[in-house]
Design a protein around this motif. Structure first.
Motif, short mmCIF file in Angstrom:
data_model
loop_
_atom_site.label_atom_id
_atom_site.label_comp_id
_atom_site.label_asym_id
_atom_site.label_seq_id
_atom_site.Cartn_x
_atom_site.Cartn_y
_atom_site.Cartn_z
N UNK A 28 1.02 -1.12 0.02
CA UNK A 28 0.01 0.19 0.01
C UNK A 28 1.03 1.39 0.02
N UNK A 29 0.59 2.11 -0.87
CA UNK A 29 1.48 3.15 -1.02
C UNK A 29 0.58 4.64 -1.24
N UNK A 30 1.01 5.84 -0.75
CA UNK A 30 0.34 7.09 -0.59
C UNK A 30 0.57 7.79 -1.70
N UNK A 31 -0.23 8.39 -2.44
CA UNK A 31 -0.08 9.37 -3.68
C UNK A 31 0.27 10.91 -2.76
N UNK A 32 1.27 11.29 -3.38
CA UNK A 32 1.53 12.69 -3.08
C UNK A 32 1.75 13.53 -4.38
N UNK A 33 1.81 14.97 -4.11
CA UNK A 33 2.22 15.86 -5.20
C UNK A 33 3.44 15.47 -5.92
N UNK A 34 4.40 14.84 -5.07
CA UNK A 34 5.77 14.64 -5.79
C UNK A 34 5.79 13.03 -6.11
N UNK A 41 1.88 5.75 10.18
CA UNK A 41 1.11 5.03 10.97
C UNK A 41 -0.29 5.86 11.01
N UNK A 42 -0.10 7.23 11.15
CA UNK A 42 -1.19 8.14 11.20
C UNK A 42 -2.20 8.19 9.99
N UNK A 43 -1.65 7.94 8.78
CA UNK A 43 -2.40 7.89 7.77
C UNK A 43 -3.28 6.59 7.59
N UNK A 44 -3.05 5.56 8.25
CA UNK A 44 -3.79 4.42 8.28
C UNK A 44 -4.30 4.16 9.65
N UNK A 45 -4.59 5.02 10.60
CA UNK A 45 -5.17 4.85 11.69
C UNK A 45 -6.38 4.49 11.82
N UNK A 46 -7.11 4.60 10.76
CA UNK A 46 -8.70 4.09 10.76
C UNK A 46 -8.65 2.70 10.22
N UNK A 47 -7.76 2.06 9.68
CA UNK A 47 -7.74 0.77 9.07
C UNK A 47 -7.38 -0.34 10.31
N UNK A 48 -8.09 -1.58 10.05
CA UNK A 48 -7.78 -2.66 11.00
C UNK A 48 -6.62 -3.27 10.59
N UNK A 49 -5.28 -2.73 10.80
CA UNK A 49 -4.21 -3.28 10.23
C UNK A 49 -3.89 -4.49 11.26
N UNK A 74 -9.35 -2.62 1.77
CA UNK A 74 -9.14 -1.31 2.70
C UNK A 74 -8.45 -0.17 2.39
N UNK A 75 -7.94 -0.21 1.24
CA UNK A 75 -7.16 1.05 0.62
C UNK A 75 -8.11 2.22 0.83
N UNK A 76 -7.52 3.34 1.62
CA UNK A 76 -8.20 4.49 1.88
C UNK A 76 -8.11 5.56 0.42
N UNK A 77 -8.89 6.70 0.33
CA UNK A 77 -8.72 7.41 -0.83
C UNK A 77 -7.34 8.08 -0.61
N UNK A 78 -6.64 8.32 -1.95
CA UNK A 78 -5.19 8.68 -1.78
C UNK A 78 -4.19 7.68 -1.67
N UNK A 79 -4.48 6.44 -1.80
CA UNK A 79 -3.75 5.39 -1.64
C UNK A 79 -4.10 4.35 -2.56
N UNK A 80 -3.14 3.52 -3.05
CA UNK A 80 -3.09 2.31 -4.12
C UNK A 80 -2.16 1.18 -3.75
N UNK A 81 -2.76 0.03 -3.84
CA UNK A 81 -1.90 -0.91 -4.03
C UNK A 81 -0.91 -1.23 -5.19
N UNK A 82 0.40 -1.83 -5.07
CA UNK A 82 1.27 -1.95 -6.15
C UNK A 82 2.04 -3.23 -5.91
#
Length: 273
Positions: A28-34, A41-49, A74-82
């Motif tokens: 799971x990776x996070x998309x950013x402007x760069x 950890x805080x990005x995924x705090x709502x997931x049941x990891x 479980x991938x939240x908005x702004x995240x994708x699996x690769x």
């Protein structure tokens, strides 16, 4: 062994740690402007990891990092699996190789839950990266399987083969080291078994972790005694000699196999063969 990830950070460094979260062979990776980055950890705090390693596997950019498992839906908005190995060149190099390490440890923990000596459940040791049996004291460390991979040349030609497991690509010969063998012994044996080629001038090239599932690839170069090939028709379905300007479909640049092929092509351009 597993527990909710949101309750595990009392012993971590104060900075929000990185989370290498896996679903099978995807991360799971996070998309950013760069570009892409490893989630915090805080990005995924709502997931049941589910935590799949020690609270901290080390430090990256001043932050602790750990591994976790997650279901793909479980991938939240702004995240994708690769697919992990396809991220090479798309994220920072240090992140990529630490992701390989985290993936290796995640898979080891999944398959190391009971003691092979007495059958009792295992738990993580408090002092080192190992699973410990509370019943008999057996310690189980992460498995590491050494394998050789070798670029064999004959004049200005390189030996490449197609493997039954991945027939769309040609690559150099590889194989696991057996008990009692030196690495050089393994090079000779694998080449004779798979393609019937005897070699000389076996020379160390480099190494690479390859956590699919737990290999350490140790690269060599060697020179063939003759151009005769005899494939085993078991693992290898085709093998041939190729010149640098007529290479077939070969592995992507993430692998040491590709580095060996590039070494051959570059040295051929320089007239070293």
């Amino acid at each position: 062994m597993s527990q909710e990830i949101n309750a595990t950070y009392a012993n971590c460094v104060p900075a929000d740690p990185y989370c290498f979260a896996f679903c099978k062979d995807e991360i799971l990776m996070k998309h950013t402007g760069s570009g892409l980055c490893v989630p915090l950890a805080s990005d995924l705090a709502d997931l049941s990891l589910q935590k799949a390693a020690t609270p901290s596997l080390g430090q990256l950019d001043g932050r602790a990092y750990y591994a976790a498992t997650v279901t793909k839906d479980q991938a939240p908005d702004g995240f994708s699996f690769f697919v992990l190995r396809r991220l090479y060149g798309q994220i920072h190099n240090e992140w990529f190789w630490q992701a390989f390490r985290a993936y290796h440890i995640t898979n080891w923990l999944k398959s190391t839950q009971f003691c092979g000596r007495c059958g009792s459940p295992l738990s993580l040791d408090n002092h080192e990266l190992a699973m410990k049996c509370a019943n008999c004291g057996n310690m189980i460390y992460p498995r590491l399987s050494p394998a050789i991979i070798v670029a064999v040349t004959r004049g200005d030609k390189l030996l490449l083969a197609r493997n039954r497991m991945r027939p769309e690509l040609y690559s150099v010969i590889a194989g696991f080291v057996e008990p009692g063998e030196t690495l050089e012994d393994c090079v000779q044996r694998e080449l004779m078994e798979e393609v019937g080629v005897k070699v000389t001038d076996i020379t160390y090239f480099g190494s690479q972790p390859w956590p699919f599932p737990d290999s350490l690839m140790i690269g060599f170069t060697a020179k063939a005694v003759s151009d005769s090939i005899r494939i085993d028709n078991n693992e290898i379905i085709e093998a041939a000699w190729f010149s640098a300007d007529q290479l077939p479909a070969i592995p992507p640049s993430v692998s040491i196999g590709r580095r060996l092929i590039d070494w051959f092509a570059n040295n051929n351009q320089k007239g070293k063969f």
